[in-house]
Design a protein around this motif. Sequence first.
Motif, short mmCIF file in Angstrom:
data_model
loop_
_atom_site.label_atom_id
_atom_site.label_comp_id
_atom_site.label_asym_id
_atom_site.label_seq_id
_atom_site.Cartn_x
_atom_site.Cartn_y
_atom_site.Cartn_z
N ALA A 177 0.82 -1.21 0.00
CA ALA A 177 0.00 0.00 0.00
C ALA A 177 0.86 1.26 0.00
CB ALA A 177 -0.93 0.01 1.22
N VAL A 178 1.93 1.28 0.76
CA VAL A 178 2.72 2.51 0.91
C VAL A 178 3.26 3.02 -0.43
CG1 VAL A 178 4.85 3.45 1.89
CG2 VAL A 178 3.26 2.18 3.35
N PRO A 179 3.95 2.19 -1.24
CA PRO A 179 4.41 2.72 -2.54
C PRO A 179 3.26 3.06 -3.49
CG PRO A 179 4.92 0.38 -2.33
CD PRO A 179 4.47 0.84 -0.99
N ALA A 180 2.14 2.35 -3.39
CA ALA A 180 0.99 2.67 -4.25
C ALA A 180 0.44 4.05 -3.91
CB ALA A 180 -0.10 1.61 -4.08
N VAL A 181 0.38 4.36 -2.62
CA VAL A 181 -0.09 5.69 -2.21
C VAL A 181 0.90 6.77 -2.61
CG1 VAL A 181 -0.63 7.12 -0.20
CG2 VAL A 181 -1.50 4.78 -0.33
N SER A 182 2.17 6.52 -2.44
CA SER A 182 3.19 7.50 -2.82
C SER A 182 3.15 7.77 -4.32
CB SER A 182 4.58 7.00 -2.42
OG SER A 182 4.72 6.95 -1.01
N ASP A 183 2.87 6.75 -5.12
CA ASP A 183 2.79 6.93 -6.56
C ASP A 183 1.65 7.85 -6.95
OD1 ASP A 183 3.73 6.08 -9.28
OD2 ASP A 183 1.68 5.32 -9.41
N ALA A 184 0.56 7.81 -6.19
CA ALA A 184 -0.60 8.66 -6.49
C ALA A 184 -0.50 10.03 -5.83
CB ALA A 184 -1.88 7.96 -6.03
N TRP A 185 -0.15 10.06 -4.55
CA TRP A 185 -0.16 11.30 -3.76
C TRP A 185 1.16 12.05 -3.84
CZ3 TRP A 185 -3.39 14.57 -1.65
CH2 TRP A 185 -2.99 15.41 -0.61
N VAL A 254 -7.35 -3.27 -1.08
CA VAL A 254 -8.01 -1.98 -1.26
C VAL A 254 -8.21 -1.29 0.09
CG1 VAL A 254 -10.19 -0.85 -1.91
CG2 VAL A 254 -9.13 -2.51 -3.45
N VAL A 255 -8.65 -2.06 1.09
CA VAL A 255 -8.88 -1.48 2.42
C VAL A 255 -7.59 -0.92 3.01
CG1 VAL A 255 -9.46 -2.03 4.81
CG2 VAL A 255 -10.95 -2.80 2.96
N LEU A 256 -6.49 -1.69 2.96
CA LEU A 256 -5.23 -1.21 3.54
C LEU A 256 -4.69 -0.01 2.76
CD1 LEU A 256 -3.20 -1.86 5.82
CD2 LEU A 256 -5.12 -3.41 5.63
N THR A 257 -4.87 -0.02 1.44
CA THR A 257 -4.41 1.12 0.64
C THR A 257 -5.27 2.34 0.91
OG1 THR A 257 -3.65 -0.43 -1.07
CG2 THR A 257 -3.84 1.90 -1.69
N HIS A 258 -6.57 2.15 1.05
CA HIS A 258 -7.49 3.24 1.41
C HIS A 258 -7.07 3.88 2.73
CE1 HIS A 258 -11.71 4.96 1.91
NE2 HIS A 258 -11.23 5.02 3.16
N GLU A 259 -6.85 3.06 3.75
CA GLU A 259 -6.49 3.60 5.06
C GLU A 259 -5.10 4.24 5.04
OE1 GLU A 259 -8.75 3.92 7.17
OE2 GLU A 259 -10.21 2.55 6.30
N THR A 260 -4.19 3.66 4.28
CA THR A 260 -2.85 4.26 4.15
C THR A 260 -2.92 5.61 3.47
OG1 THR A 260 -1.84 2.05 4.09
CG2 THR A 260 -0.53 3.87 3.23
N THR A 261 -3.87 5.76 2.55
CA THR A 261 -4.07 7.06 1.90
C THR A 261 -4.46 8.12 2.93
OG1 THR A 261 -4.76 5.98 -0.15
CG2 THR A 261 -5.33 8.31 0.10
N HIS A 262 -5.31 7.74 3.89
CA HIS A 262 -5.67 8.68 4.95
C HIS A 262 -4.44 9.11 5.75
CE1 HIS A 262 -9.91 8.70 4.27
NE2 HIS A 262 -10.12 7.45 4.66
N VAL A 285 -7.50 5.99 -4.79
CA VAL A 285 -6.15 5.44 -4.69
C VAL A 285 -6.22 3.93 -4.48
CG1 VAL A 285 -3.97 5.47 -3.43
CG2 VAL A 285 -5.21 7.60 -3.80
N GLY A 286 -7.16 3.49 -3.63
CA GLY A 286 -7.28 2.06 -3.35
C GLY A 286 -7.57 1.23 -4.58
N TYR A 287 -8.44 1.72 -5.46
CA TYR A 287 -8.83 0.98 -6.65
C TYR A 287 -7.98 1.32 -7.87
CZ TYR A 287 -13.02 -0.91 -4.47
OH TYR A 287 -13.90 -1.61 -3.67
N ARG A 288 -7.13 2.32 -7.75
CA ARG A 288 -6.29 2.75 -8.87
C ARG A 288 -5.41 1.59 -9.36
NH1 ARG A 288 -1.08 5.43 -8.70
NH2 ARG A 288 -0.76 6.82 -10.50
N GLY A 289 -5.51 1.30 -10.61
CA GLY A 289 -4.70 0.23 -11.19
C GLY A 289 -5.25 -1.16 -10.96
#
Length: 397
Positions: A177-185, A254-262, A285-289
């Motif tokens: 989740a962490v690199p996925a969030v960094s890629d978006a945010w 998706v849930v962990l990526t969603h919460e990591t986005t917060h 962000v969670g569903y991205r990709g």
Amino acid sequence: MAGRRRVPKHGAVVLCLLLTSLVACGGRPTATDAAEADVQHVLDLRAAAVLDRDGAAVAETGAASWFQDVSAVPLASWAYKVTGVHRTGATATADAELRYQVQGYDQAPVTVARTLDLSLDAAGRWYVKDEKPAKKAPQQLWDQGEVTVVRGRHSIVLGVGQSGERLHAFADLADDAVPAVSDAWGPAWSRHVVVLVPRSLDGMAGLLGSPASSYRGIAAVTTGETGAPAQAPADRIIVNPDAYGLLGNLGRQVVLTHETTHVATRTATTAATPLWLSEGYADWVGYRGSGRTPAEVAPELGEAVSAGRVPKALPSDADFGFGGSASALAMSYEGGWLACRLIADRWGEAKLGEFYRSVGTHRKRPGAVEEAIADVLGTDLASFTTEWRQYLRDQLA
């Protein structure tokens, strides 16, 4: 002289007598002051022993069975501040603030209210008989049992009543989740997360200080201060293992990526940020990709749109309350997600991030979204809402 009045000398004597019970006229400490100082000293010794991982030294200050429960947690600091002592003879109840930091994660101490029961030992020293959360204060994970710790590349997972294998699975999800969030945010955030996995839904509720009924069916939540400064305790992602266990592999990620986005967006999320944006962006962000279509991600809203019931406005904060129907709540999340997806599709992903940050720069809600829509997207709220409603029809009908 007008406006002034002479106070008789005996008045000063009476005043002194009245104050004696509080601070003594001569400035000498009262029994209460002395008890507070003595209790503070004991708790200072207790805190030092906890940091030193010295169970024997903890036991010298009082009950130590709980020390095993917290001993695996990597602590950078642990301190008590006594805020009040209520003494009855050889026993006392102390109110205190516990301040602690998880090493490598908390930039500032977490502060929680605690209540300690004490008694005097044979030598006249205070001895801690019990320590627990203060009334209405949330539990800490070690209040629920022995904490197991698993470290990932970008995460630390703390669990009670969970197998090491299951905690490692959460670490793997968080590490993805962490690199996925960094890629978006973007990379301008801590880029690590703290995940708490209690034994059950009741454990989750205890950590949040709320009734379990408030979170039934909710897989995870993130705690943190809205608009928190950089020097703040790390957010905690708190998992509901009962609901989480019902999800498939994609749903869990998706849930962990969603919460990591917060966690990543916390400093840019303020009182001006509507829930449709903060929750919609986290879902985006969670569903991205993921390759999932709007019909797959937004089935409740899709059913409503297909039946001609297109929402007239973006979801309000009240629409995200847990007290209503599950279907209505799902539609609110789906509507927020599709609003963010529309911005990403129509104006670009970079503009979506810029829009989110722009809204958060406002101190208050009124006008924040309207100004950001005008400044960043070059349109107005009414036009955007009309376009969003058509987007729902195009994507879901």
